[in-house]
Design an enzyme around this catalytic site. Sequence first.
Site, short mmCIF file in Angstrom:
data_model
loop_
_atom_site.label_atom_id
_atom_site.label_comp_id
_atom_site.label_asym_id
_atom_site.label_seq_id
_atom_site.Cartn_x
_atom_site.Cartn_y
_atom_site.Cartn_z
CG HIS A 488 35.46 39.09 -19.35
ND1 HIS A 488 35.74 38.64 -18.08
CD2 HIS A 488 35.07 37.99 -20.05
CE1 HIS A 488 35.53 37.33 -18.02
NE2 HIS A 488 35.12 36.91 -19.22
CD GLU A 489 33.21 37.63 -23.24
OE1 GLU A 489 33.85 36.75 -23.85
OE2 GLU A 489 32.57 37.38 -22.20
CG HIS A 492 37.63 34.88 -23.05
ND1 HIS A 492 38.27 33.92 -22.30
CD2 HIS A 492 36.50 35.22 -22.36
CE1 HIS A 492 37.57 33.69 -21.19
NE2 HIS A 492 36.50 34.46 -21.21
CG HIS A 495 43.95 32.56 -23.99
ND1 HIS A 495 43.26 31.82 -23.05
CD2 HIS A 495 45.18 31.99 -24.06
CE1 HIS A 495 44.03 30.87 -22.57
NE2 HIS A 495 45.20 30.94 -23.17
#
Length: 695
Positions: A488-489, A492, A495
Site C-alpha cells: 500500500h505505502e 503512494h 505516485h
Amino acid sequence: MKRLLFTLATCCVMCACEQKTEMNPFFTEFQTEYGAPDFTKIRLEHYEPAFLKGIEEQNAEIKAIVDNPEEPTFENTIVALDKSGGILARVSGVFFALIEADTNDSLTALNEKMAPVLSEHSDNIYLNQDLYKRVADVHQQEKEGKITLTTEQHRLLDKYYKAFVRSGAGLDAGKQSRLREINKELSTLGIAFDNHILNENNAYQLVIENEADLAGLPEWVKAGAAEEAKAAGKEGKWLFTLQNSSRLPFLQYAENRELRKNIYEAYINRGNHDDANDNKEILGKIMALRLEQAKLLGFDCYSNFVLDENMAKNSQTVMDFLNNLWGYSLENAKKEAAELQKIMDKEGKGEKLAAWDWWYYAEKLRQEKYDLNEDEIKPYFSLEDVRSGLYTVANKLYGITLTELNDVPVYESDVKVYEVKDADGSFLGLFYADYFPRAGKRGGAWMSNFREQAGEVRPLIYNVASFTKPAGNMPSLLTLDEVETMFHEFGHALHGMLTKCNYKGVSGTSVAQDFVELPSQIMEHWAVEPEVLKLYAKHYETREVIPDELITKIQNQGTFNQGFMTTELLAAALLDMELHNLTDTENLNVVAFEKETMDKLGLIPEIAPRYRATYFSHIIGGYAAGYYSYLWAEVLDTDAFEAFKEHGVFDKNTADSFRKNILEKGGTEDPMTLYRGFRGADPSLEPLLKNRGLK
C-alpha cells in the site's frame, strides 16, 4: 501522507551566504549526491535558524512578486509563487519527517515553538492583499479568455486562487484577524493531541513474568516480546506494547482473556484518562475552532468546507455513500459475531463474546473454516523477501529498478535507501524505507518526501511503518496485513516517484484527498495474487516457495472477517463525518457524542470504531472529514484492478495506461477525467462489494 502546512517551493537560484550561514546545511541545496538531506551534518541547533531564514527568504520572494511593476502574468506571479520558499522546503521536509518518525523531547519542544510562527507565515502569504490581487488578476485573465493556459497550468492557477479564497483573502480585516488567531491555536492544539497519543503509546507496558500467561502465543510472538523486554531492561520477562505488531498478535493468540482485555482497553481508551495526556478537551476545542473557521469562510459546517475541494464535493454525498455501505457491512458483522459466539459456547465457559475476544476467536474460526493459521504462512513473509517481491512487481509493471545505496546519509541506522531508475536508465528519485517501530515514531504507516518533483528536479520519497521486528536469530516475519501495508505505502511512493509534472504545486500526490488512495490501494491487490506470491513468498529457512495449498487457502479466506473490518472502518469514517457535520459545538462532549453516534448507527458492542475520537490522529492531521477517502478510493481501486485481471496482472498496455493516466499526472487534471482516461468509464461499486464479501 505528506502534510502540507503551507505552500513550500524550491528556489532555482540562491545568493551566496556569509561564511557563518554556510555552516547551516539547510541554507543551500544539500551538498550530497542526489541532493539528499545530509543527516551527518544536520543538528538540532540548525532547525530554528533555518526556519527563520526560510521565512525571511520567502518573504523577500513574495515582496518581489508584489513589487513587480509588470502586469501580473502566469509566469511572474503563479510560477514565481510556486518556486518560492527553497530553504523552508528543505528544513520542513526533514524536520517534519523526524517529528513523525524519530522525534525526541527537544524536537517536540521546537515543534510547539515553531507551529504558531509557521502558521503566521502562511497567513502572511495567503492574506497578503497585494499578492491576492495579482493572483486574482491572472485568474480573471484566463476566465475572460485573455490568456491561454495548458491544462496543468490551469490547475495550478486554480489551486492557488482557491487557496487564497479558502484562506480568507476576500474577507474584511476583522474576520481575517480572527482567522489568524484560529489558525495559530489549531496549529498548537494538533501538536498537543498527537503528543498525548505518543506518550500514551510509550507509557503502556504489559509485562508478563509467568510463562503460563503466554499460553496460545506462537514462538515468534514470544521471541519478539522477550526482545522488547530485554531492550527495556526487563530481561527474562515478556513485554507487549500498543504497537500493532505487538498488540494484535497478543489479541489474536493469547488464551488469557483478562490480559487480552487489559491490552485492548488500554488501546481504545488512549487520550481518555482525565490526566495530563487527556485529549477530550483538546478535541472539543479543535472542533469548535474548525466550525468557526468554516462559518467565517461561508460554509455551514467544516465537512462542507473540506469536501468542496474533493471529488465528493459535499457532506451529503459522502454520508449517502457511507450509509449505503453500512447496511451491507453491519449485517455481515452480526453474522460473524454469531459464528464466533458459537465457538465460545462450545467451550462451555458461559462467556459472552466481547470486543477483546474478537481477534482470538476469529483466528479460531479462520482455522476451522479455511484450515489456515496465520502462523503457518508467516515464515514465507520475511520482510526482505516481501520487499524484494514488491520491487519485482514494480519492475514488471513499470520497468523501474531499485538499487540499494549504502552511502546516502540516514536519520536512523535501520533506514534503507534505494536509487530508483526508469527502464531507460534515467534517474527517477530516491526511495527511503523505514520499517521498524521505535519510541519516537507515531503509530501507523505513511508516505511523504524530503523533496518534491518539479520539472527536471526528481523527488526524494520515503515510506514509514512499524512492522514486526527481527527477534534473536529470526528475521522480521510479516503478517499478511503488514505485507499488504508495505505494498500500500509503496503505491503512494510510486505516485510520488513516477510523477512527471512541471510545477510542484500539482506534482505527485498533490491531488484530491479522496483520489490519493487509489495508487496505494490498487497495489495491495498484487500482494496476494497467486502469480505474485510465487515470486516472493519463500520460507525464510528452507527457501521453499509457498506451496499451492497455502496460496489456495489465502485466496479462499480473502473475504474472511470483512464484516468486522468494514464495519470498524465505516464506524470511524462516520464518526469523523458526524463530528465535522456539526453546526453547533457548544457543550460538545466528544466521548458522549461518539457513543450517541454509534448507538444511532446500531453498532454492536463487540466492535469499536477503528479509531475512537480521543486518538483519531487522521482527523487531526490531513484527513479531517476525509477518513471516508479510503473506502471512496476503494471503489476506484477495485474497479481499476478489474482492468488488470481482464488482461493479465502484468499486462504491459494496462500498466502503461495506469502509469500515464494516473501515476505521472499528479493533480494536473480533474481526478475523474484521469480515471476515465485509464478505465474508459466511470467506476462501478460492484467490485468493492465483491472484494469485501458484502454482496
